[in-house]
Design a protein around this motif. Sequence first.
Motif, PDB file in Angstrom:
ATOM      1  N   ASP A  36       0.935  -1.094  -0.104  1.00  0.00           N
ATOM      2  CA  ASP A  36       0.076   0.120   0.061  1.00  0.00           C
ATOM      3  C   ASP A  36       0.923   1.193  -0.114  1.00  0.00           C
ATOM      4  OD1 ASP A  36      -2.309  -1.462  -0.040  1.00  0.00           O
ATOM      5  OD2 ASP A  36      -2.864  -1.149   2.086  1.00  0.00           O
ATOM      6  N   ARG A  55      -5.880   0.521  10.574  1.00  0.00           N
ATOM      7  CA  ARG A  55      -5.344  -0.556  11.106  1.00  0.00           C
ATOM      8  C   ARG A  55      -3.987  -0.895  11.175  1.00  0.00           C
ATOM      9  NH1 ARG A  55     -10.086  -5.059   9.808  1.00  0.00           N
ATOM     10  NH2 ARG A  55     -11.307  -3.201   9.224  1.00  0.00           N
ATOM     11  N   THR A  93      -8.734   0.595   4.477  1.00  0.00           N
ATOM     12  CA  THR A  93      -9.778  -0.452   4.065  1.00  0.00           C
ATOM     13  C   THR A  93     -11.029  -0.713   4.616  1.00  0.00           C
ATOM     14  OG1 THR A  93      -8.695  -2.371   5.209  1.00  0.00           O
ATOM     15  CG2 THR A  93      -7.837  -2.082   2.941  1.00  0.00           C
ATOM     16  N   SER A  94     -10.948   0.115   5.794  1.00  0.00           N
ATOM     17  CA  SER A  94     -12.118  -0.033   6.686  1.00  0.00           C
ATOM     18  C   SER A  94     -13.508   0.770   6.181  1.00  0.00           C
ATOM     19  CB  SER A  94     -11.806   0.478   8.194  1.00  0.00           C
ATOM     20  OG  SER A  94     -13.006   0.532   8.833  1.00  0.00           O
ATOM     21  N   ASP A  95     -14.625   0.112   5.937  1.00  0.00           N
ATOM     22  CA  ASP A  95     -15.767   1.089   5.570  1.00  0.00           C
ATOM     23  C   ASP A  95     -16.611   0.938   6.719  1.00  0.00           C
ATOM     24  OD1 ASP A  95     -16.586  -1.564   5.556  1.00  0.00           O
ATOM     25  OD2 ASP A  95     -17.414  -1.624   3.423  1.00  0.00           O
ATOM     26  N   GLY A  98      -8.644  -0.729  -3.713  1.00  0.00           N
ATOM     27  CA  GLY A  98      -7.812  -1.547  -4.519  1.00  0.00           C
ATOM     28  C   GLY A  98      -7.260  -1.474  -5.932  1.00  0.00           C
ATOM     29  N   TYR A 121     -18.213 -11.315   7.715  1.00  0.00           N
ATOM     30  CA  TYR A 121     -17.921  -9.997   7.183  1.00  0.00           C
ATOM     31  C   TYR A 121     -16.719  -9.412   7.182  1.00  0.00           C
ATOM     32  CZ  TYR A 121     -19.224  -5.311   5.768  1.00  0.00           C
ATOM     33  OH  TYR A 121     -19.182  -3.938   5.362  1.00  0.00           O
ATOM     34  N   HIS A 148     -13.645  -9.119   4.446  1.00  0.00           N
ATOM     35  CA  HIS A 148     -13.124  -7.776   4.305  1.00  0.00           C
ATOM     36  C   HIS A 148     -11.532  -7.944   4.201  1.00  0.00           C
ATOM     37  CE1 HIS A 148     -12.019  -3.771   5.573  1.00  0.00           C
ATOM     38  NE2 HIS A 148     -12.808  -3.474   4.430  1.00  0.00           N
ATOM     39  N   ARG A 201      -9.393  -9.776   1.735  1.00  0.00           N
ATOM     40  CA  ARG A 201      -9.222  -8.803   0.735  1.00  0.00           C
ATOM     41  C   ARG A 201      -7.908  -8.171   0.427  1.00  0.00           C
ATOM     42  NH1 ARG A 201     -11.161  -5.550  -3.064  1.00  0.00           N
ATOM     43  NH2 ARG A 201     -12.834  -6.385  -4.451  1.00  0.00           N
ATOM     44  N   SER A 202      -7.337  -7.462   1.645  1.00  0.00           N
ATOM     45  CA  SER A 202      -6.510  -6.634   1.357  1.00  0.00           C
ATOM     46  C   SER A 202      -5.234  -7.266   0.731  1.00  0.00           C
ATOM     47  CB  SER A 202      -6.045  -5.480   2.628  1.00  0.00           C
ATOM     48  OG  SER A 202      -6.519  -6.480   3.603  1.00  0.00           O
ATOM     49  N   VAL A 231      -5.141  -7.794  -2.645  1.00  0.00           N
ATOM     50  CA  VAL A 231      -5.207  -6.602  -3.582  1.00  0.00           C
ATOM     51  C   VAL A 231      -3.613  -6.338  -3.640  1.00  0.00           C
ATOM     52  CG1 VAL A 231      -5.236  -4.239  -3.644  1.00  0.00           C
ATOM     53  CG2 VAL A 231      -7.186  -5.585  -2.817  1.00  0.00           C
ATOM     54  N   ASN A 268      -2.149  -8.612  -6.262  1.00  0.00           N
ATOM     55  CA  ASN A 268      -2.555  -8.129  -7.814  1.00  0.00           C
ATOM     56  C   ASN A 268      -1.689  -7.155  -8.212  1.00  0.00           C
ATOM     57  OD1 ASN A 268      -4.498  -8.063  -9.970  1.00  0.00           O
ATOM     58  ND2 ASN A 268      -4.955  -6.231  -9.023  1.00  0.00           N
ATOM     59  N   ARG A 269      -1.362  -5.954  -7.197  1.00  0.00           N
ATOM     60  CA  ARG A 269      -0.633  -4.922  -7.580  1.00  0.00           C
ATOM     61  C   ARG A 269       0.876  -5.398  -7.902  1.00  0.00           C
ATOM     62  NH1 ARG A 269      -2.428  -0.980  -3.124  1.00  0.00           N
ATOM     63  NH2 ARG A 269      -4.392  -1.212  -4.109  1.00  0.00           N
ATOM     64  N   TRP A 299       2.980  -4.412 -11.104  1.00  0.00           N
ATOM     65  CA  TRP A 299       4.103  -3.548 -11.063  1.00  0.00           C
ATOM     66  C   TRP A 299       5.353  -4.328 -11.958  1.00  0.00           C
ATOM     67  CZ3 TRP A 299       3.867  -2.107  -5.211  1.00  0.00           C
ATOM     68  CH2 TRP A 299       2.876  -1.189  -4.928  1.00  0.00           C
TER      69      TRP A 299
END
Lengths: 146, 486
Positions: free
Chosen positions: A17, A67, A96-98, A119, B273, B277, B280-281, B284, B287-288, B292
């Motif tokens: 990130d 986080r 990333t927290s919604d 993302g 949930y 969530h 997912r990170s 990501v 993928n990134r 690159w």
Amino acid sequence: MDKRSATILLVEDDDVDAETVERGVKAARIEGSLLRVRDGVEALDLLEGRHGRTKIRPPFLMLVDIRMPRMDGLSLIHAVRRNVSLQRTIIFVLTTSDSERDRLAAYNEHVAGYIIKSGSQDQYIRLARMLEYYLSIVELPPTAVA
Amino acid sequence: MQANAATADWYERIIECAPVAMVLVDPGMRIALANRSAEQLLGYGQGSLAGQSLELLVPTRSRELHERFASDFVQSPEPRRMGEGRELYAMHADGTGIPVEIGLNPLRSGDGEYVLASLVDLRERRRERASQLRMAAVVESAEDAIITRSLDGIIQSWNPGAQRLLGYTPDEIVGRPVSQLIPAARGEDEALIIALLNQGKRVAQYETIRRRKDGSLVDVSLTVSPILDQSGRVIGAAKIMQDISRRKQAEQALLLSNAQLVEANRALDDFVYTASHDLRSPLVGVNRLAQWVLEDDQALAPKSRERLQTIQGRVARMARLLDDIRDYARAGQEGRPAAAPVAADDVLQEVLSTLEIPAGFSVRCDPSLQGVRVERVPLLQVLHNTIANAIKHHDRPAGTICVTVHEAGDALRFRVQDDGPGIPLAYREAVFEMFRTLRARDEVEASGMGLALVRKLVGRQGGQCGIEGPEGRGTCIWFDWPATGD
């Protein structure tokens, strides 16, 4: 003072990130430097010049993840707002927290914006452009205080 | 009455029709006369007793006793009741003993001492007494509390069941007001009961609370019946009280465990949930990083380039799966307060605007949708998933999907009909399960969550869903949706 020379302090524990933000900033050709630390404790060290860290020089604004290890983003923002010499700092949350609760807590601390990481690479370029635009037209708080 | 009417015959006729059974016994212990009531009581025909020995009417086992009574009476002949305090029986013609009370009256005559015996049949009185004793035994041995009270609320009787339930002995509580048993919070009970009693009505299985002698409270079920006097006036009430504290506790426990289940379910949804969530990170990131490498390393071998793209494809697939799982978990969470109902055809148009409908495909909105009003958000998702499903699994470059709605009982039955390959009968249940797809994921990108989410959302509305129609081309997915009034 040249507004574009403001430093962006990125508080982000995830290397990918962090690099994404760096690449976005590079792609948007923002002048000024990007400083990255990994959590709230490290950020406070830099902001207050503690533990042998050189105190960050204004003007700067912060991009803060929520986080993170040791001290999370919301605790960091809380600490910044209660420090008289730092309380006016412009802070964006980048997370990333919604969750509604996090959003509420962040705006209760008067953040300038709450950004959810989608993302997509594209979002980071737009984020960097937004920061560039922001810095070009917004007057940052005066620095000669405290 | 004329004096000359007072003949022996006249008196005999009076005796004859007297309602009390009378037997005149002569000095020789023979029956001189028995009136009609006596003959009827003892089972003899008219005139058939006169002249018989008195022994005929004395049961065999009491003959000795009878002789003693008879001689006692001869010693001091004065009106009295025979065998005071003893059970006396007169023998019926059929040999059975009839319980009687016997009154003796000496009648002196020229030829010696006659005795006029009157017999009162005690059978009815015995039956009543036995019935009273049985009733008393029932009340005494009843597990339930049985209490009687006057109209002004004074306790008149108190059985052992009442003592067990509320702690007072009869001595402590009889004569006291019923209000002593009613906790302050139930003060209105008494007025309610009195009102119903005055209308001659019963109070059946009324659940309330009563206070024990030690001050503790107990849940009871109360049945109150009016007690009427002979003229039908309400003079009091009989109350039966059952201890229902165990049942109440069981009900409480059930409610609690129900609430815990709901909570556990919610916690599981929350977990799913959050997990979907958080998973997912890192995805990501993968993928990134692949992106690159592709961007930065222009000298990459074509095969490596292809593999990196495959990585990205798999990452995208997993991200979609996580999104679907998250949506599924979110469908279990309590939503926002229901918004005002909207038109069903507007909901369908909104769905169509968010779907990427390939050229060659058309979605037809049947006129039946016009004027039908529904809750927007869950229907939006259900229609989205069913229509997206129909397009995704279609095997031809062109197709038509038709959405209709009809009233089915209290609900609305929606149908989403396509002209795709159809689903074999054997799989029509399975496709509603989580992670179920009928074709390889490299062939059709699908998480297998679409219809599972449809079933969950429809189920939350209290409806059902399924697939109908004969095997072959075309699939018709139906679901029932509650009709919403304006």
